[in-house]
Structures are given as C-alpha cells and as structure tokens.
Design an enzyme around this catalytic site. Sequence first.
Site, PDB file in Angstrom:
ATOM      1  N   GLY A 105      10.762  -0.636   3.209  1.00 19.45           N
ATOM      2  CA  GLY A 105      10.371  -1.890   1.850  1.00 19.45           C
ATOM      3  C   GLY A 105      10.332  -2.774   1.530  1.00 19.45           C
ATOM      4  N   ASN A 152       7.912  -4.873   0.584  1.00 22.64           N
ATOM      5  CA  ASN A 152       7.317  -4.993  -0.538  1.00 22.64           C
ATOM      6  C   ASN A 152       7.866  -4.627  -1.968  1.00 22.64           C
ATOM      7  OD1 ASN A 152       4.575  -5.822  -0.022  1.00 22.64           O
ATOM      8  ND2 ASN A 152       4.321  -5.137   1.557  1.00 22.64           N
ATOM      9  N   ARG A 183       0.411  20.308  -1.062  1.00 19.32           N
ATOM     10  CA  ARG A 183       0.672  19.260  -1.337  1.00 19.32           C
ATOM     11  C   ARG A 183       0.143  19.052  -2.865  1.00 19.32           C
ATOM     12  NH1 ARG A 183      -0.645  14.413   2.012  1.00 19.32           N
ATOM     13  NH2 ARG A 183      -2.005  15.343   3.572  1.00 19.32           N
ATOM     14  N   MET A 229       3.181   6.760   3.486  1.00 19.16           N
ATOM     15  CA  MET A 229       2.557   7.469   3.825  1.00 19.16           C
ATOM     16  C   MET A 229       2.415   8.480   3.954  1.00 19.16           C
ATOM     17  SD  MET A 229       2.233   4.120   5.396  1.00 19.16           S
ATOM     18  CE  MET A 229       1.892   4.865   7.365  1.00 19.16           C
ATOM     19  N   ARG A 230       1.861   9.227   2.558  1.00 20.04           N
ATOM     20  CA  ARG A 230       1.149  10.020   2.167  1.00 20.04           C
ATOM     21  C   ARG A 230       0.282   9.804   1.252  1.00 20.04           C
ATOM     22  NH1 ARG A 230       1.612  14.415   4.880  1.00 20.04           N
ATOM     23  NH2 ARG A 230       1.882  16.024   2.663  1.00 20.04           N
ATOM     24  N   HIS A 274      -2.287  -3.493   0.631  1.00 21.04           N
ATOM     25  CA  HIS A 274      -2.526  -3.073   2.049  1.00 21.04           C
ATOM     26  C   HIS A 274      -3.205  -4.074   2.651  1.00 21.04           C
ATOM     27  CE1 HIS A 274      -5.560  -0.936   5.089  1.00 21.04           C
ATOM     28  NE2 HIS A 274      -6.313  -2.149   5.151  1.00 21.04           N
ATOM     29  N   GLU A 298     -10.039   7.431  -5.598  1.00 24.55           N
ATOM     30  CA  GLU A 298     -10.137   9.041  -4.447  1.00 24.55           C
ATOM     31  C   GLU A 298      -9.739   8.326  -2.934  1.00 24.55           C
ATOM     32  OE1 GLU A 298     -11.425   8.817  -7.764  1.00 24.55           O
ATOM     33  OE2 GLU A 298      -9.906  10.350  -8.357  1.00 24.55           O
ATOM     34  N   ASP A 351      -7.488   3.581   1.008  1.00 24.20           N
ATOM     35  CA  ASP A 351      -7.128   2.019   0.787  1.00 24.20           C
ATOM     36  C   ASP A 351      -8.862   1.355  -0.042  1.00 24.20           C
ATOM     37  OD1 ASP A 351      -5.082   1.692   1.770  1.00 24.20           O
ATOM     38  OD2 ASP A 351      -5.839   2.287   3.615  1.00 24.20           O
ATOM     39  N   GLU A 405       1.594 -11.213   0.953  1.00 27.79           N
ATOM     40  CA  GLU A 405       2.028  -9.787   0.965  1.00 27.79           C
ATOM     41  C   GLU A 405       3.171  -9.680  -0.277  1.00 27.79           C
ATOM     42  OE1 GLU A 405       1.761  -5.611   2.400  1.00 27.79           O
ATOM     43  OE2 GLU A 405       1.354  -7.048   4.465  1.00 27.79           O
TER      44      GLU A 405
HETATM   45  C1  GRF Z   1       2.948  -3.264   4.163  1.00 25.15           C
HETATM   46  O1  GRF Z   1       2.074  -3.889   5.588  1.00 25.15           O
HETATM   47  C2  GRF Z   1       1.945  -2.963   3.268  1.00 25.15           C
HETATM   48  O2  GRF Z   1       0.261  -3.358   3.073  1.00 25.15           O
HETATM   49  C3  GRF Z   1       1.485  -1.585   3.698  1.00 25.15           C
HETATM   50  O3  GRF Z   1       2.511  -0.844   5.004  1.00 25.15           O
HETATM   51  C4  GRF Z   1       2.852  -1.752   5.061  1.00 25.15           C
HETATM   52  C5  GRF Z   1       4.792  -1.541   4.618  1.00 25.15           C
HETATM   53  O4  GRF Z   1       5.696  -2.125   4.624  1.00 25.15           O
HETATM   54  N1  GRF Z   1       0.933  -0.581   2.920  1.00 25.15           N
HETATM   55  P1  GRF Z   1       7.386  -2.706   3.557  1.00 25.15           P
HETATM   56  O5  GRF Z   1       7.082  -0.763   3.533  1.00 25.15           O
HETATM   57  O6  GRF Z   1       6.634  -3.464   2.333  1.00 25.15           O
HETATM   58  O7  GRF Z   1       7.803  -3.200   4.464  1.00 25.15           O
END
Ligand code: GRF
Length: 217
Positions: free
Chosen positions: A14, A16, A67, A92-93, A111, A144, A147, A176
């Site tokens: 987390g 981000n 799902r 991650m889903r 991404h 859909e 990325d 990011e």
């Molecule tokens: C980041 O690199 C984001 O771009 C990717 O997954 C990672 C998540 O990192 N989709 P965090 O959990 O925000 O530290």
Amino acid sequence: MEKLNVGVLISGRGSNLQALLDACAAPDFPARIALVFSNVPSAGGLARAKEAGVPTCVMDHQQFPDRGSFEEALHGELTKAGVELVCLAGFMRLLTDGFVGRWRDRLINIHPSLLPAFPGLHAHDRVIAYGARFSGCTVHYVREAMDDGPIIAQAVVPVHPDDDADRLAARVLAEEHRIYPFAVRLIAFGRTRVNGERVIITDARPPSAALLNPELD
Ligand code: GRF
C-alpha cells in the site's frame, strides 16, 4: 469544498495508498478516501488506512464461490461507502468485464511501466532484459483487458546500465507516488474527459524538453 469520494483497492503493502492518503490530508486536495478495500486480510496497506482513520473493508476472495459473487459484494461495499472513483493500487485480482463496465470511466489503475509497453507482472525485469533506455509509470482508466485503457498521466525515468529490478522499481515507485495523486486531482477537478480511447485534459501542456539516454561523458 465538495470532495470526490474515492475507494482504494489494495492487496499488499500500500505505498501508493499511502501517497493518496498523504495527498488527501491536505485541506485543499479535492478528494477524500471513503473506503480502503483489500482482498488480502494480511495486506500491509490496511494498517496505513487505519492509521489515517479511513474506513477499511476486507473480503478474502477465497471465501467466495466465484468472481461474480466476490465482485457483487465489492460493488456493494463501494456503493454503500458512496464511492465515486475507484483506484486500483496494487490490487492483484483480475476484474471481470461486468465489474469494469459498471465502473467505466470511474475506475483507474497505476502500472509500473510506460503502457502499452510491458503490461502484466514483472514489468521491471522485462524492461531490463529488453534493454529499454527508459521506463516509468502510467495511470489509466481501466478497460476489460489487463493494464489497458485510456492514459491519464505518465512519468518517465531513465534505466541505468547497472539496474536490477529492485533498483529500477524504486526509481519508478517514487514517480508513482507523484502521479497517482496528480491524476486523482485532475479527475476530481473535472479536468479529464475520455474521448474514444484518449483522455483530454483541460488547461494542460506537455513538457518542453525531450530526453535522450544514453548521454555521453
Ligand atoms: C505498484 O508498483 C503499482 O504500480 C502496481 O503494484 C505496485 C503496488 O505497490 N500496480 P504498493 O502496494 O502501492 O506499494
């Protein structure tokens, strides 16, 4: 100021999310985080949300038969919290077309590559293996395909000759943390418009300089 209600979906550390929490802490930031949702009960980001006093919701996807039922529950939580914009932040889903369609143009992702190059997992390894001279990160509206979708903002970093995936990831991650709050701010101020597969941003301009890598001594 009327603030945009944001829901952040995480599965891991987390960082981000933290960048978004920090941005939202500023009184003049035009968005607030209404809900942090994790499909992983042990996700480190949940502690960050609690520390910031933001409501959290955990639903382990493994507890759902499919799902569709997981996403139905997720949709219900987002709606209940009054979420207007969903930010995927290391979630991650894979989301089904149904969910993506319901949140069309109200669902964004970050991404760690310059999309459409290097979608999917292990982007940094592939950037290095390919010998690309630049990498970066992309915030985009979700479509859909994984990325994929209209690009809102990108940041570029140079790839160094001695980079490994961790070093490159750290350089990209710093960017990011800048562009995700930046993109949310643009959306909250109503400055983005999706036109076909392109995002139009009002009162914005590209940087003036081009970059070249390598530079000679
Ligand atoms: C980041 O690199 C984001 O771009 C990717 O997954 C990672 C998540 O990192 N989709 P965090 O959990 O925000 O530290």
